[in-house]
Design an enzyme around this catalytic site. Structure first.
Site, PDB file in Angstrom:
ATOM      1  N   ARG A 106      -3.462   6.185   1.197  1.00  0.00           N
ATOM      2  CA  ARG A 106      -3.985   7.692   1.528  1.00  0.00           C
ATOM      3  C   ARG A 106      -3.039   8.383   2.426  1.00  0.00           C
ATOM      4  NH1 ARG A 106      -9.420   5.092   3.747  1.00  0.00           N
ATOM      5  NH2 ARG A 106      -7.916   3.214   3.974  1.00  0.00           N
ATOM      6  N   ARG A 131       0.975  -1.357  -0.047  1.00  0.00           N
ATOM      7  CA  ARG A 131       0.069  -0.303  -0.102  1.00  0.00           C
ATOM      8  C   ARG A 131       0.848   1.124   0.051  1.00  0.00           C
ATOM      9  NH1 ARG A 131      -4.718  -0.558   4.166  1.00  0.00           N
ATOM     10  NH2 ARG A 131      -3.898  -2.768   4.145  1.00  0.00           N
ATOM     11  N   ASP A 173      -7.164  -3.432  -7.013  1.00  0.00           N
ATOM     12  CA  ASP A 173      -7.697  -3.955  -5.887  1.00  0.00           C
ATOM     13  C   ASP A 173      -7.869  -5.314  -6.193  1.00  0.00           C
ATOM     14  OD1 ASP A 173     -10.100  -4.653  -3.978  1.00  0.00           O
ATOM     15  OD2 ASP A 173      -9.029  -2.845  -3.192  1.00  0.00           O
ATOM     16  N   TYR A 186     -14.649 -12.852   0.977  1.00  0.00           N
ATOM     17  CA  TYR A 186     -15.137 -11.605   0.778  1.00  0.00           C
ATOM     18  C   TYR A 186     -16.623 -12.055  -0.290  1.00  0.00           C
ATOM     19  CZ  TYR A 186     -11.710  -8.389   1.786  1.00  0.00           C
ATOM     20  OH  TYR A 186     -10.588  -7.657   2.461  1.00  0.00           O
ATOM     21  N   ARG A 229      -7.345  11.148  -5.993  1.00  0.00           N
ATOM     22  CA  ARG A 229      -8.555   9.920  -5.623  1.00  0.00           C
ATOM     23  C   ARG A 229      -9.732  11.003  -5.372  1.00  0.00           C
ATOM     24  NH1 ARG A 229     -10.976   7.470  -5.461  1.00  0.00           N
ATOM     25  NH2 ARG A 229     -11.306   6.072  -3.375  1.00  0.00           N
TER      26      ARG A 229
END
EC number: 4.1.1.37
Length: 367
Positions: free
Chosen positions: A41, A37, A86, A164, A50
């Site tokens: 962010r 990552r 992703d 998921y 973004r």
């Protein structure tokens, strides 16, 4: 498998191959480092890029993915880039709806609840054609990288994707997905096979597009324990490596190193080391020296600083890195965190981590 007329030779020559050399188990002058990552962010420029669109729209924009992938490399002397994307683009390509809920994470409005829900899924062989935007992002990024460092492609492992898809999002127990494993073992294997069949052309397609290494994320390994892991996760992890390598060879493409990162899968370390991957990623709950003893000299290890160590002072980060490098040893090692960077981390401290790895690993080799 034509290289879409691109010809893999059309890319700029690689100037820094330290990461690839370490992955293949060759000697390196220093320890290469990248961060899971690293395009995230915690970077103000990432948040700015973004802000314009929702998460999966960003994933579908090659231009945006390329920009986000390159941002951390403008700040830090990282030894690899990893494409911004992703793992859940694969369930999407199989026909499932996935949304990213701010502050909550991924959500599947209609998760798989019954065996018959498997009939809703698209044929796995069409998945790669649905994911052309990822391939375009990889090719664009590989060109813009101009040979600075290698580019890593990735995907989620079958069990993690299944979790998921059945659970409908993140979960502290994954009880719905595990209920399938116990109550519907046949259907579970069917779903895991569908996912594996989708992953092979997707990963091969990433290499054709320009990825120079591949990482498989088994993020939910820790929910399983040894018995379920050996039955429902490990066989598919092995299958992915074996089939991707065979397909690359059939297509006349050079092999790329493959990394398996099974979070909290420390109980399966020996099995993972023999699963056909060049590199085994470790989370921060594993002691490096013990891990090295358990896997032997046959694979490269990657990891595994606690990401929260980046909250410490820069001086302490240096000490923790030194200890980590001493424990892993100088060769067959790629430095990383034991998990992804968190959004509230200070970029300066990420820089301190990267610099400490480079500095200490050079000193280690002199002594």
């Amino acid at each position: 498998m034509e290289a879409n007329g691109l010809g893999l030779k059309g890319f700029p020559e690689l100037k820094n191959d330290t990461f690839l050399r370490a992955a293949w188990g060759e000697e390196t002058d220093y320890t290469p480092v990248w961060c899971m990552r690293q395009a995230g962010r915690y970077l103000p420029e990432f948040r700015e890029t973004r802000a314009a669109q929702d998460f999966f729209s960003t994933c579908r924009s090659p231009e945006a993915c390329c920009e986000l992938t390159l941002q951390p490399l403008r700040r830090f002397p990282l030894d690899a880039a990893i494409i911004f994307s992703d793992i859940l683009v694969v369930p999407q390509a199989l026909g499932m709806e996935v949304t990213m809920v701010p502050g909550k994470g991924p959500s599947f409005p209609e998760p798989l609840r019954e065996e018959r829900d498997l009939e809703r899924l698209r044929d796995p062989t069409v998945v790669a054609s649905e994911l052309g935007y990822v391939f375009q992002a990889i090719t664009l990024t590989r060109q813009r990288l101009a040979g600075r460092v290698p580019l890593i492609g990735f995907a989620g492992a079958p069990w993690t994707l299944m979790a998921y898809m059945v659970e409908g999002g993140g979960s502290s127990t994954m009880a719905q997905a595990k209920r399938w494993l116990y109550q519907r073992p046949q259907a579970s294997h069917q779903l895991l096979r569908i996912l594996t069949d989708a992953l092979i052309p997707y990963l091969v397609g990433q290499v054709v597009a320009g990825a120079q290494a591949l990482q498989l994320f088994e993020s939910h390994a820790g929910h399983l324990g040894p018995h379920l892991f050996n039955k429902f996760a490990l066989p598919y992890i092995r299958d992915v490596a074996k089939r991707v390598k065979a397909r690359l060879q059939e297509a006349g493409l050079a092999p790329v190193p493959m990394i398996i990162f099974a979070k909290d899968g420390h109980f399966a370390l020996e099995e993972l080391a023999q699963a056909g991957y060049e590199v085994v990623g470790l989370d921060w709950t594993v002691a490096p020296k013990k891990a090295r003893e358990r896997v032997g000299k046959t694979v490269t290890l990657q990891g595994n600083l606690d990401p929260c160590a980046l909250y410490a002072s820069e001086e302490e980060i240096g000490q923790l890195v030194k200890q980590m490098l001493d424990d892993f040893g100088p060769q067959r090692y790629i430095a990383n965190l034991g998990h992804g960077l968190y959004p509230d981390m200070d970029p300066e401290h990420v820089g301190a981590f990267v610099d400490a790895v480079h500095r200490h690993s050079r000193l280690l080799r002199q002594n």
